[in-house]
Design an enzyme around this catalytic site. Structure first.
Site, PDB file in Angstrom:
ATOM      1  N   SER A  36       0.829  -1.221   0.000  1.00 30.21           N
ATOM      2  CA  SER A  36       0.000   0.000   0.000  1.00 30.21           C
ATOM      3  C   SER A  36       0.855   1.258   0.000  1.00 30.21           C
ATOM      4  O   SER A  36       0.316   2.359  -0.064  1.00 30.21           O
ATOM      5  CB  SER A  36      -0.890  -0.002   1.227  1.00 30.21           C
ATOM      6  OG  SER A  36      -0.071  -0.015   2.372  1.00 30.21           O
ATOM      7  N   GLU A  55      -5.609   0.159  -7.297  1.00 26.25           N
ATOM      8  CA  GLU A  55      -4.612   1.165  -7.671  1.00 26.25           C
ATOM      9  C   GLU A  55      -3.451   0.415  -8.322  1.00 26.25           C
ATOM     10  O   GLU A  55      -2.776  -0.373  -7.667  1.00 26.25           O
ATOM     11  CB  GLU A  55      -4.167   1.923  -6.434  1.00 26.25           C
ATOM     12  CG  GLU A  55      -3.362   3.168  -6.692  1.00 26.25           C
ATOM     13  CD  GLU A  55      -3.031   3.912  -5.393  1.00 26.25           C
ATOM     14  OE1 GLU A  55      -2.841   5.135  -5.442  1.00 26.25           O
ATOM     15  OE2 GLU A  55      -2.985   3.257  -4.324  1.00 26.25           O
TER      16      GLU A  55
END
Ligand code: T1G
Length: 702
Positions: free
Chosen positions: A411, A444
């Site tokens: 992340s 993403e």
């Protein structure tokens, strides 16, 4: 656009076939409705033609009005003269022949026809509420007459796409044929069969009888999800009109209710989100000639919360997926968590038990990397530490077949550093899922410099194939979503130092439209996770603004829901956040110790302190060429952070306020609070040139 007419009339013997040809989804764009009306008139005037068929060329029937036309002041024929009205007044029967989608104005035209047939794979619906409007082509008046008011209420307030077999059961379709049948042939035969039946059936002649109580009941049932919105309530009022007024008066009422919505901010924001979700799939600097690799054998490394959710995403979309973990015990725990998540969905009624069995059976636990050597895409989701990730990628690179793509669910960590330990950096990229990974729609896709266009295009497509909305992000600390969110996470705690309380800030964000306030979300995610991130940032940047109040709670072991206390306290087995006087004391003591005089805050100041901080940081990301467009950031906030969809997104919302006002406010906070509020260069530029955030020109991708 080709010169071919957007609507044409062909003849199959004594049957006229009216065909819409307006790619990609036969939306009712310029000339389409008029074309249907012209062809209908020709067919009715042709003595050789006994009945007609209305159908679409290409992959779909009519997918609705052309959404790009809304809010443009386009001219529409008067009530009663529109294509669906003229179809209904046809002197000869018209059979709507549906494949792909019959949505919005598409289904409305089909309900104007005398008969409707479809292939089994087709879907029908009136999804207008999803773009902040209501069915404005008679849909709110005809659907209650065809399927009953209760069904119409459910379909119109949810915008649900209804599969053809169910639509037949609901009385919307007269016949459903196999998915691989020849639709045109079947429709022509059907038209021939009904050609002489008189009187012609007209939906408007049917009655919509309803127990008046169903409308208030629906208003109550949507209250939570329709907060701050108008369209869902206008939808209910329109269906109510269908059950209380004669048809033509109901049509008038529908128009009035439609016009209240078309140019409202809610509709503009939802249209922006609709097209934004499609725009983020476009990768302007990558060749459009490269197709994504069509993967078949996905594998997931790590059976923790994220790894398990990622494996479920693959299984939910039909993929057999292997999952591996460091030990048989941790693998078994991971599989048990997956099973428990599925069982929760079955208990909630959002998943059928047999479908759960099918999905769970597609997840194959394995104990070694050798057992995933044949994978063609691997998603790594192990502990968020660089040394651990690098060790895993080294092993995967050595064992998994050379053509496989290696993706990481990190992340925030540096993807180039991770790729550097492999012999195939061109096949390495980030695929950052959001928790819970089987629920959150955002993926993403992180682009390290060495990644090949095929790798990036494959990662983007992988997301879409498992129901995600993929958006591209540059390789920067926290990538685009988390990095743009980080100032928000700091500012919310800094507001506590100056005078706010967690429940006050959370109320502002809930009133704004978030399902949960940021402090309650912190407690759900675990405050210890946030603390880890802050430690890493302080180590990387000594000027990093620390958050003593947040650190204090973690030192006390208040990690949130999982420890029964965090920003709030929780009763055993209950997730309801309760304001905690102990936290209030910690906050007030800190202000006193820091010599800060606590003051009152308006809701607007709280809202803008949080969101403007992220606007500024997100523009910095665009300045550095780490994101394509402001719309990409908006779509990430909608699908990664639950930003209220009817507000469009961070930048769409900020554009409503205006670039200059945003700049002036940030510049004044820069004076008041120092460097963390320094306006970025791109913001100053936009303010000076009066350019909207929507039209901001970011730096080329870097
Ligand atoms: N108008 C304009 N463009 C549309 C469109 C529409 N209705 N539907 C799709 N597109 C474009 C889309 O932007 C994309 O473009 C391409 O088509 C492929 O779409 C009077 C008031 C049909 C389920 O709300 O839900 O009728 O990016 O990528 O995933 O009462 O598109 O390629 O340039 O989404 O296969 C009601 C909206 C309108 C349906 C197909 N209808 N569309 O999904 O492809 S309001 C809708 C969809 C109305 C009347 C009212 C989906 C789809 P590009 P896609 P897909």
């Amino acid at each position: 656009m080709s010169d071919a007419p957007v609507v044409r009339l062909e003849k199959d013997g004594d049957i006229g076939v009216i065909i819409v040809n307006y790619p990609p989804v036969n939306a009712l764009g310029p000339g389409v409705a008029d074309g249907i009306i012209d062809c209908l008139a020709k067919a009715n005037a042709d003595p050789q033609i006994k009945a007609m068929v209305l159908m679409g060329d290409g992959r779909s029937f009519i997918a609705g009005a052309d959404i790009r036309g809304f809010g443009t002041g386009r001219k529409r024929p008067p009530l009663g003269e529109r294509s669906h009205d003229q179809l209904e007044r046809s002197g000869k029967p018209v059979v709507a022949a549906i494949h792909g989608y019959a949505l919005g104005g598409g289904l409305e035209n089909a309900m104007g026809c005398q008969y409707r047939i479809a292939v089994a794979s087709a879907k029908v619906g009136l999804p207008e509420v999803l773009i902040g409007i209501l069915p404005g082509g008679g849909g709110t008046q005809r659907l209650p007459r065809l399927a009953g008011p209760q069904v119409a209420l459910e379909m119109i307030t949810s915008g649900r796409h209804v599969p053809a077999p169910e639509a037949q059961k609901l009385g919307i379709l007269d016949e459903v044929i196999p998915a691989d049948a020849n639709l045109r042939q079947a429709a022509v035969a059907y038209a021939r069969k009904v050609a002489d039946i008189r009187p012609l059936p007209r939906v408007r002649d049917k009655e919509a009888k309803a127990d008046p109580g169903i409308f208030d009941a629906m208003r109550k049932s949507i209250a939570r999800r329709a907060r701050n919105q108008k369209a869902p309530y206008n939808c209910i009022a329109a269906v109510e009109a269908a059950c209380t007024l004669p048809f033509d008066e109901g049509l008038k009422r529908e128009q009035e209710l439609f016009q209240e919505l078309e140019n409202a901010d809610e509709a503009k924001a939802l249209r922006y989100a609709f097209f934004g979700e499609r725009e983020v799939a476009k990768l302007p600097d990558l060749p459009t000639t490269i197709s994504p690799f069509d993967f078949k054998r996905p594998a997931v490394v790590g059976a923790g919360t994220m790894g398990g959710g990622i494996a479920m995403s693959f299984a939910d979309f039909g993929y057999d997926v292997k999952i591996v973990d460091a030990s048989p015990e941790s693998l078994a725990r991971g599989m048990a968590r997956i099973k428990a998540n599925y069982e929760t969905s079955v208990k909630r009624g959002s998943l059928a038990a047999d479908e759960m069995e099918r999905r769970f059976a597609r997840i194959h636990p394995v104990n070694t990397y050798e057992e995933i050597a044949d994978a063609d895409v691997v998603v790594e989701a192990v502990f968020e530490r660089m040394d651990v990730k690098k060790e895993v990628f080294k092993q995967l690179d050595a064992i998994v077949n050379k053509d496989a793509f290696l993706f990481s669910n990190t992340s925030a960590l540096d993807m180039e550093e991770i790729a550097s330990v492999t012999s195939r950096p061109e096949k390495v990229a980030g695929t950052h899922f959001f928790s819970p990974a089987n629920v959150m729609k955002l993926l993403e896709v992180v682009r390290p410099k060495g990644a090949s266009p095929e790798t990036l295009i494959t990662a983007m497509a992988m997301g879409r194939k498992i129901g995600k909305i993929s958006a591209m992000a540059g390789n920067t600390d926290g990538f685009v979503a988390n990095r743009s969110r980080a100032p928000f996470n700091s500012e919310m705690v800094i507001l506590l130092e100056e005078g706010c309380l967690p429940e006050q800030v959370d109320k502002v964000m809930i009133d704004f439209g978030y399902p949960m306030g940021p402090f309650a979300v912190g407690d759900l995610a675990g405050l210890d996770i946030g603390a880890e991130g802050r430690k890493r940032r302080l180590a990387a940047n000594p000027n990093y603004r620390t958050l003593p109040i947040a650190d204090k709670l973690v030192e006390m072991g208040r990690f949130g829901q999982k420890t029964g206390a965090g920003w709030y306290r929780y009763e055993k087995g209950d997730r309801t956040p309760h304001p905690d006087p102990e936290v209030r004391k910690i906050i007030e003591d800190y202000s006193a110790s820091a010599g800060i005089t606590r003051r009152a805050f308006t809701d607007q100041e709280i809202l803008r302190r949080l969101l403007f901080s992220s606007v500024n940081e997100a523009l910095r990301i665009l300045e550095e060429g780490k994101a394509y467009r402001t719309v990409d950031v908006d779509i990430m906030w909608l699908h990664g952070f639950g930003f209220p969809r009817y507000r469009g997104g961070l930048f769409f919302w900020a554009d409503q306020i205006g670039v200059r006002d945003v700049y002036n406010q940030i510049a004044s906070w820069h004076q008041q609070y120092g460097e963390r509020w320094a306006p970025c260069a791109l913001l100053r530029q936009l303010a000076e040139s009066g350019t909207s955030f929507r039209d901001a020109k970011p730096a080329p991708f870097a």
